[in-house]
Enzyme design. Sequence first.
Site, PDB file in Angstrom:
ATOM      1  N   LYS A   1      23.810  26.814  31.802  1.00 27.04           N
ATOM      2  CA  LYS A   1      25.215  26.433  31.870  1.00 27.04           C
ATOM      3  C   LYS A   1      25.317  24.917  31.961  1.00 27.04           C
ATOM      4  O   LYS A   1      24.628  24.281  32.760  1.00 27.04           O
ATOM      5  CB  LYS A   1      25.870  27.088  33.092  1.00 27.04           C
ATOM      6  CG  LYS A   1      27.378  27.064  33.101  1.00 27.04           C
ATOM      7  CD  LYS A   1      27.908  27.912  34.259  1.00 27.04           C
ATOM      8  CE  LYS A   1      29.426  27.973  34.248  1.00 27.04           C
ATOM      9  NZ  LYS A   1      29.942  28.840  35.333  1.00 27.04           N
TER      10      LYS A   1
ATOM     11  N   GLU B   1      37.631  43.173  41.073  1.00 22.94           N
ATOM     12  CA  GLU B   1      38.812  43.179  41.925  1.00 22.94           C
ATOM     13  C   GLU B   1      39.126  44.573  42.477  1.00 22.94           C
ATOM     14  O   GLU B   1      39.555  44.712  43.629  1.00 22.94           O
ATOM     15  CB  GLU B   1      40.023  42.648  41.145  1.00 22.94           C
ATOM     16  CG  GLU B   1      39.953  41.180  40.803  1.00 22.94           C
ATOM     17  CD  GLU B   1      39.165  40.872  39.536  1.00 22.94           C
ATOM     18  OE1 GLU B   1      39.001  39.689  39.222  1.00 22.94           O
ATOM     19  OE2 GLU B   1      38.720  41.845  38.872  1.00 22.94           O
TER      20      GLU B   1
ATOM     21  N   ARG C   1      44.572  43.603  38.077  1.00 21.78           N
ATOM     22  CA  ARG C   1      43.497  44.500  37.658  1.00 21.78           C
ATOM     23  C   ARG C   1      43.218  45.583  38.704  1.00 21.78           C
ATOM     24  O   ARG C   1      42.490  46.533  38.436  1.00 21.78           O
ATOM     25  CB  ARG C   1      42.231  43.680  37.392  1.00 21.78           C
ATOM     26  CG  ARG C   1      42.397  42.683  36.253  1.00 21.78           C
ATOM     27  CD  ARG C   1      41.393  41.535  36.345  1.00 21.78           C
ATOM     28  NE  ARG C   1      40.027  41.928  36.110  1.00 21.78           N
ATOM     29  CZ  ARG C   1      39.421  41.914  34.929  1.00 21.78           C
ATOM     30  NH1 ARG C   1      40.089  41.515  33.858  1.00 21.78           N
ATOM     31  NH2 ARG C   1      38.176  42.271  34.801  1.00 21.78           N
TER      32      ARG C   1
END
Length: 641
Positions: A283, A370, A398
Amino acid sequence: MHLSELTHPNQLHGLSIAELEAIGRQIRERHLEVVSTSGGHLGPGLGVVELTLALYQTLDLDRDKVVWDVGHQAYPHKLITGRYKDFHTLRQKGGVAGYLKRSESRFDHFGAGHASTSISAALGMALARDRRGESFKCVAVIGDGALTGGMALEAINHAGHLPHTRLLVVLNDNDMSISPPVGALSTHLNRMRHSPPLQFLQDNAEEAIKHLPFMHGELPPELKNLKESMKRLAVPKVGAVFEELGFTYMGPIDGHDIAGMVKVFQQAHAHDGPVLVHVATTKGKGYPYAEADQVGYHAQSAFDLATGKAFPSSKPKPPSYSKVFGQTLVKICDQDPRVVGITAAMATGTGLDLLEKALPAQYFDVGIAEQHAVTMAAGMACEGLRPVCAIYSTFLQRAYDQLIHDVGIQKLPVTFVMDRAGIVGADGPTHQGQYDISYLRCVPNFTVMAPKDEAELQRMLITAIQHDGPCALRIPRGEGEGVPLAEEGFEALEIGRGELLADGDDLLIVAYGAMVHPAMATAGLLQEQGVRAAVINARFLRPLDEALILPMARRIGRVVTMEEGCLAGGFGAAVTESLVDHDVLVPVFRIGIPDMLVDHASPAQSKESLGLTPPQMAERILERFGTVLRVPLPAQPPLAV
């Protein structure tokens, strides 16, 4: 070829590895140049430059479909699909979106700003393809973080049971969190395992053994087990899991080796069934500051490219709501061991990183999950804890069933702090927190509130934690109002009680949360026009302070509601319904977000386009009530509340 000449990804076909690497360097330069100037996601895109180029070298993007999970890792994709010349407008009003958007480009095959959707979408495309008798390739590119989402695992479970559905899942693993390190042995074994000679031996040796005279056409269980055991030696542990789920696993491979990836992708495309290619990337690749701080440089505001440091603010700013929440929660947790903080992979964004550092035993990060976060919190509450779930408003959508089924119905003392509520700016429609007022006000047993400033946030947090039932409070993105804060001894509010901030006889403004200060500013502008407006800080959406609002509405006769959320089913709707239920039949003007998606722009630009600035709201109110503001209304009978 220069990057600026690329208008179609198929132009990559036929380029040498050296030419592709040169394009890759130009992508990184342009990416860094734009994000350092205007802000945006940085680390994810820098890490997938070679992956993108290698994958697109093996695809025909006039036919084949690629679904990028979330989309913030797809800046290289945007740069090679005709958006180079407009890339400087990234995340700006009317410019290039920060996520993939089907209406923006025919190469954006699926839009998403929330994680873990790519495999489901790509599988759906593959099934539709097969039903129509077509033959294009379907690819999902998903990060290892997004793979923690239940939806991604559900899609893998389904795809693995469709052995003849051609689907390629590219796992962009940029921190090695779910696999062993990339090494020469695993790379060699993978190359050997998928080479044509080994495939011949694997497939044909079994057939040859079956046809020996004494085998009677069957492979003994012992030899079957031996074959599978030997196969597992050639597959890393995580690969064995995917293979058990029905995927052909390839990897891990070096995500910055274009030539190596091209070969593996070509092999993957040749399989008749679901394949997962595990690609290890770094990353922030190519920018030392982003490589060294992969969390901090996931996304950045404008910064100095030479030093990696953000440009200093022109003047000191108040602390953000997120920071005030995090600091306050740390103090509450320190005093009460029953209180714990829960995040779904957004510790820094929600301010819970402060709790993680101060009291790690009272901090939980469940990953991008979530639904699990909400039900886990419910389980904790069953056993006497006081969990505080800090989740962005847009992400809590969600877990709506869990809010109702696991928390609301059971009346469990779970507190939800919905960060980024209201207009959030450059992330666009997928991230605007405009729906939480509507989706929470109808859930039984919930207490729902919003603070007018950061000091009231402190009081609402302790109010929610001390309440024996589910509570939710929304906080906006960005800095607070700069009011004094309590260091300790946080005082709870009386649930369901608002406050009168200004009195007047011409108009009643009832404002909720972040719209309270703009409401006061609007009242000031109306005062200049000779209109005296009363202003109520509602504080609570559920229960609404009818004892304060209804008598004043009846006395004044004209009501304006203000909210930074959608009007459909919103705060204004709640006030209107209450008035009607109690036969207070007065005109109501609701100000908020109309029935529309709010596109990417700065928060200030979005509010201006929606008519939510104080001057605009004052003008709209005068247009609505200007001809009657000085006209007395007929008397009405006393109200019983």
